[in-house]
Design a protein around this motif. Structure first.
Motif, PDB file in Angstrom:
ATOM      1  N   TYR A 183      52.798  29.947  48.105  1.00 33.37           N
ATOM      2  CA  TYR A 183      53.215  29.550  49.453  1.00 33.37           C
ATOM      3  C   TYR A 183      51.992  29.564  50.377  1.00 33.37           C
ATOM      4  O   TYR A 183      50.995  30.216  50.094  1.00 33.37           O
ATOM      5  CB  TYR A 183      54.247  30.535  50.005  1.00 33.37           C
ATOM      6  CG  TYR A 183      55.457  30.712  49.134  1.00 33.37           C
ATOM      7  CD1 TYR A 183      56.572  29.898  49.282  1.00 33.37           C
ATOM      8  CD2 TYR A 183      55.485  31.707  48.152  1.00 33.37           C
ATOM      9  CE1 TYR A 183      57.695  30.057  48.470  1.00 33.37           C
ATOM     10  CE2 TYR A 183      56.603  31.867  47.338  1.00 33.37           C
ATOM     11  CZ  TYR A 183      57.696  31.046  47.505  1.00 33.37           C
ATOM     12  OH  TYR A 183      58.797  31.205  46.696  1.00 33.37           O
ATOM     13  N   ASN A 198      49.725  23.567  55.308  1.00 36.66           N
ATOM     14  CA  ASN A 198      48.754  22.870  54.475  1.00 36.66           C
ATOM     15  C   ASN A 198      48.842  21.376  54.744  1.00 36.66           C
ATOM     16  O   ASN A 198      49.845  20.872  55.221  1.00 36.66           O
ATOM     17  CB  ASN A 198      48.961  23.173  52.994  1.00 36.66           C
ATOM     18  CG  ASN A 198      50.361  22.871  52.518  1.00 36.66           C
ATOM     19  OD1 ASN A 198      51.246  23.704  52.680  1.00 36.66           O
ATOM     20  ND2 ASN A 198      50.586  21.695  51.965  1.00 36.66           N
ATOM     21  N   SER A 213      49.320  17.528  53.921  1.00 35.14           N
ATOM     22  CA  SER A 213      50.178  16.784  53.013  1.00 35.14           C
ATOM     23  C   SER A 213      49.353  16.334  51.805  1.00 35.14           C
ATOM     24  O   SER A 213      48.229  15.855  51.951  1.00 35.14           O
ATOM     25  CB  SER A 213      50.774  15.574  53.739  1.00 35.14           C
ATOM     26  OG  SER A 213      51.551  14.809  52.853  1.00 35.14           O
ATOM     27  N   PRO A 235      49.388  20.830  48.304  1.00 36.51           N
ATOM     28  CA  PRO A 235      50.347  21.927  48.387  1.00 36.51           C
ATOM     29  C   PRO A 235      49.838  23.226  47.746  1.00 36.51           C
ATOM     30  O   PRO A 235      48.912  23.198  46.917  1.00 36.51           O
ATOM     31  CB  PRO A 235      51.536  21.387  47.597  1.00 36.51           C
ATOM     32  CG  PRO A 235      50.916  20.496  46.571  1.00 36.51           C
ATOM     33  CD  PRO A 235      49.760  19.836  47.297  1.00 36.51           C
ATOM     34  N   MET A 289      44.734  23.462  47.127  1.00 36.53           N
ATOM     35  CA  MET A 289      45.511  23.643  48.342  1.00 36.53           C
ATOM     36  C   MET A 289      44.517  23.561  49.489  1.00 36.53           C
ATOM     37  O   MET A 289      43.435  24.144  49.430  1.00 36.53           O
ATOM     38  CB  MET A 289      46.192  25.021  48.332  1.00 36.53           C
ATOM     39  CG  MET A 289      47.025  25.357  49.556  1.00 36.53           C
ATOM     40  SD  MET A 289      46.146  25.884  51.058  1.00 36.53           S
ATOM     41  CE  MET A 289      45.104  27.186  50.507  1.00 36.53           C
TER      42      MET A 289
END
Length: 191
Positions: free
Chosen positions: A14, A18, A20, A23, A36
């Motif tokens: 998680y 962030n 697009s 992820p 990420m």
């Protein structure tokens, strides 16, 4: 010594925010070409991981993205048994742009053994120190183990016992340490 990572099969990643297409799950996919990337922020940024069950670990590996060295700088590590009440910081340190060598480099941070289901990296500044931003290609938790001797025919990222290997120089005496990541999807450069 070698870094022995925990299995990440049951992990979920998680982040506070962030960009697009970048992820948190990219930090767990075994592919160092994906990452990420945090959206720029003016307040601390968090990445955290549900390990699926309580695990014991005494080190983390934070691998920077391969196209630039910028990553987490001023960082703190917290742990939790439930994902809502956090203990720590387990460590509070600053990683620099040149620590670990270059883009794609992994930083291994050691600390006293922790047992937890959740791990959170609280990022207060990037490695350049100019904003609250982070990008991360791969994240591992694990431990260090002693090895008497081993052989590898020298190629960076050479297969060794079914694992990918690379060397990191983070011991106080300047000695090299081999770090193994089972099933790594790509070759990792020498640091």
């Amino acid at each position: 010594m070698i870094f022995v990572p925990l299995s990440r099969v049951a992990w979920t990643a998680y982040s506070t925010n962030n960009y697009s297409g970048y992820p948190p799950s990219n930090m767990l996919d075994g592919d160092v070409s994906t990452f990420m990337a945090a959206a720029d922020a003016t307040s601390p940024f968090d990445i955290w991981f549900d390990l699926g069950s309580a695990q014991t670990f005494s080190a983390i590996s934070y691998q920077r993205r391969s196209d630039q060295p910028d990553g987490a700088g001023h960082v703190q590590l917290f742990v939790s048994s439930d994902g809502s009440t956090w203990t720590g910081p387990v460590f509070d340190t600053t990683w620099t742009d040149d620590q670990g060598g270059s883009a794609g480099a992994a930083i291994v941070q050691m600390f006293t053994p922790q047992t937890a289901r959740w791990v959170k990296l609280h990022i207060l500044a990037n490695a350049a120190g100019d904003r609250v931003y982070a990008s991360c290609a791969e994240f591992y938790a694990g431990s260090l183990a002693n090895v008497d001797t081993f052989e590898c025919d020298g190629a960076a990222g050479a297969a060794f016992g079914g694992a990918r290997m690379w060397a990191a120089d983070f011991e106080s005496d300047g000695g090299a340490t081999a770090i193994f990541f089972p099933g790594a999807a790509s070759v990792v450069p020498w640091l």
